[in-house]
Design an enzyme around this catalytic site. Structure first.
Site, PDB file in Angstrom:
ATOM      1  N   ASP A  36       0.810  -1.212   0.000  1.00  0.00           N
ATOM      2  CA  ASP A  36       0.000   0.000   0.000  1.00  0.00           C
ATOM      3  C   ASP A  36       0.849   1.270   0.000  1.00  0.00           C
ATOM      4  O   ASP A  36       2.069   1.230   0.183  1.00  0.00           O
ATOM      5  CB  ASP A  36      -0.905   0.027   1.234  1.00  0.00           C
ATOM      6  CG  ASP A  36      -2.083  -0.926   1.113  1.00  0.00           C
ATOM      7  OD1 ASP A  36      -2.389  -1.330  -0.013  1.00  0.00           O
ATOM      8  OD2 ASP A  36      -2.688  -1.258   2.146  1.00  0.00           O
ATOM      9  N   LYS A  58      -3.605   3.584  -2.498  1.00  0.00           N
ATOM     10  CA  LYS A  58      -4.713   4.495  -2.780  1.00  0.00           C
ATOM     11  C   LYS A  58      -4.514   5.770  -1.986  1.00  0.00           C
ATOM     12  O   LYS A  58      -4.331   5.741  -0.774  1.00  0.00           O
ATOM     13  CB  LYS A  58      -6.058   3.860  -2.413  1.00  0.00           C
ATOM     14  CG  LYS A  58      -6.442   2.716  -3.295  1.00  0.00           C
ATOM     15  CD  LYS A  58      -7.811   2.184  -2.956  1.00  0.00           C
ATOM     16  CE  LYS A  58      -7.783   1.258  -1.772  1.00  0.00           C
ATOM     17  NZ  LYS A  58      -9.058   0.604  -1.523  1.00  0.00           N
ATOM     18  N   MET A 172      -7.843   7.761  10.027  1.00  0.00           N
ATOM     19  CA  MET A 172      -8.240   8.207   8.688  1.00  0.00           C
ATOM     20  C   MET A 172      -9.234   9.361   8.731  1.00  0.00           C
ATOM     21  O   MET A 172     -10.159   9.440   7.925  1.00  0.00           O
ATOM     22  CB  MET A 172      -8.818   7.027   7.895  1.00  0.00           C
ATOM     23  CG  MET A 172      -7.867   5.851   7.766  1.00  0.00           C
ATOM     24  SD  MET A 172      -8.574   4.407   6.945  1.00  0.00           S
ATOM     25  CE  MET A 172      -9.806   3.891   8.142  1.00  0.00           C
TER      26      MET A 172
END
Length: 507
Positions: A36, A58, A172
């Site tokens: 990632d 991402k 997040m």
């Protein structure tokens, strides 16, 4: 059909040393590593040279890469009979979509294992000096996601979440920070509740904002918080000022460019990171072993004729010993031979092969090595010097002058790496480096040859230069620059300690 196996591995947060031993072993054995955006690149160095590395990161608010695509990829690779590591930041099962990927594998009957990782929900507050539980402040912890699933109508913060007691940890949430703080107050959370926002946690770029929800909601710098960030709400935040430890490391927030080749670059970086620094590895040279072993093999075959073998580098020891062993030789073949090395670190490398050096000079350079060896009766003695192609001739010429019979064999050469000049200049121009560190004259020459004379003056106006020793410092002076830092002991450890002392004196 020969099915492979998938390991969903938690890589931990930003600090690469927080990955688990089992996680490292999985990476070392993997045919394919799918990773990632937030994975520290140093962790990828554990992968085999022939392993396939696939980036599938991402960015926040970017939906160009769907989870289904990742699932299809790891299933496809497993059906090819390969061992796959799906490397995920933090822990796979804490907001890491590891559960979704494991279900996809289970549905296709692909064998898999889950390797837990150190979650940023725990590690980042710890690096900020915030204990998530404390008998006087909080007996419960709740982990909350800071953004909702695509297409979901459910709010991120609900009345039930806002009313929770104990410590709240939100992951997040940087992109929705303003609305998250608004929602907490709107749904009944006290505006005076303590909050910490920690960005780039567990890395030398770590920044901490603390205050009440109301205070941080109105702060302009709160709007500049960039991911990755962890939000902590609760009375335990009050302990941060007393318990902060990471930011007190002597080289915290200092940035270094490491120009050495591997494995030296990683060793320097590890030492600097232990002091809290950020180390950017930018090797400008590489070690290239010779392709023709005829002369080396001849020396190995006639090894019994030598009275002394002298090593001036760790690379020379590794390459010579590997070839020595490959040719079927054993330590007993060295029984009548004495060894000399240029320094104690080189001596330590030799010791790993079960050989103790008979002589190590007090000063780690060719001149001191030659001076010390003159005390031995070397006239008429056969001496073997395995070396690099570009090594100084001081030692072999000096030994020949005192009557020794010297054979030199070239094991490797130093070759320039392909370096992105624009990247280097960008790092220097944007003040993204406090120090450039050099460990060899060849590294100095290769690095400074990237610039014009005017550019050297321009870029190095405010950047300090660290040199491992006088020979390297002399090479720096050839470019009309001067080493600001040089250790008394010419080793990597000595250089890092000298760097630490340098900044302590400045501060």
């Amino acid at each position: 059909m020969n099915k492979g196996k998938v390991y969903l591995v938690g890589a931990g947060p930003g600090d690469p040393s927080l990955i688990t031993l089992k996680g490292v072993n999985c990476i070392k054995n993997a045919d394919v590593v799918v990773y990632d955006r937030l994975i520290n690149q140093d962790i990828l160095s554990y992968a085999r040279e022939d392993a396939e590395l696939i980036y599938f990161g991402k960015k926040p608010k970017s939906h160009s890469i769907k989870q289904d695509e990742i699932n299809r990829l790891i299933i496809k690779k497993a059906r090819e009979g390969k061992t796959i590591v799906r490397l995920k930041g933090g822990d796979p099962f804490i907001f890491g979509r590891g559960g979704e990927e494991a279900l996809a594998l289970a549905e296709k009957r692909i064998p898999f294992e889950i390797v837990p990782g150190v979650s940023s929900a725990i590690a980042v507050p710890t690096y900020a000096g915030i204990p998530l539980t404390h008998r006087d402040y909080a007996s419960a912890v709740t982990f909350i996601t800071g953004h909702k699933k695509d297409g979901s109508s459910l709010p991120v913060i609900t009345k039930e979440i806002a009313s929770l007691q104990g410590t709240l940890v939100i992951l997040m949430g940087a992109g929705n920070l303003g609305s998250i703080l608004d929602d907490f107050i709107r749904l009944g959370k006290s505006p005076s509740a303590q909050i910490a926002i920690i960005s780039s946690g567990t890395t030398p770029r770590q920044e901490i904002l603390t205050g009440t929800i109301k205070e941080l909601k109105n702060k302009t710098n709160t709007k500049r918080v960039k991911p990755p960030a962890v939000i902590v709400i609760g009375d335990v935040v009050n302990l941060s000022k007393k318990l902060r430890w990471y930011e007190k490391k002597p080289l915290f927030n200092k940035k270094f460019l490491i120009t050495s080749p591997e494995p030296g670059a990683s060793k320097i970086a590890s030492h600097l990171e232990n002091f809290g620094a950020e180390a950017i590895k930018l090797p400008v040279i590489k070690i290239v072993p010779v392709e023709n072993f005829l002369i080396i093999d001849k020396a190995i075959k006639e090894i019994n004729k030598y009275h002394w073998i002298i090593f001036t580098s760790q690379n020379g020891i590794d390459l010579f010993m590997k070839r020595f062993i490959l040719k079927g030789k054993h330590l007993k073949d060295f029984k009548a031979i004495k060894f000399a090395v240029i320094g104690k670190v080189t001596g330590g490398k030799l010791k790993k092969y079960g050989i103790k050096a008979s002589f190590i000079p007090k000063k780690y350079n060719s001149e001191a090595l030659l001076s010390g060896l003159k005390k031995y009766s070397l006239k008429g003695k056969n001496i073997l010097i395995p070396r690099a192609q570009e090594t100084s001739k001081v030692l072999p010429l000096g030994l020949k002058k005192i009557g020794a019979k010297v054979d030199e064999i070239v094991l490797y050469r130093i070759q320039n790496e392909k370096v992105n000049c624009n990247k280097v200049k960008s790092l220097l121009k944007e003040n993204n480096a406090d120090v450039v560190a050099f460990t060899s004259p060849s590294g100095v020459k290769s690095f400074f040859n990237l610039f014009t004379k005017k550019e050297i003056i321009y870029y190095f106006n405010k950047i300090s230069i660290a040199s491992i020793g006088p020979v390297t410092s002399k090479a720096i002076e050839e470019f009309e620059m001067k080493a600001d830092i040089m250790p008394k002991e010419y080793t990597i450890k000595g250089m890092v300690e000298a760097i630490d002392n340098y900044f302590n004196n400045i501060n």
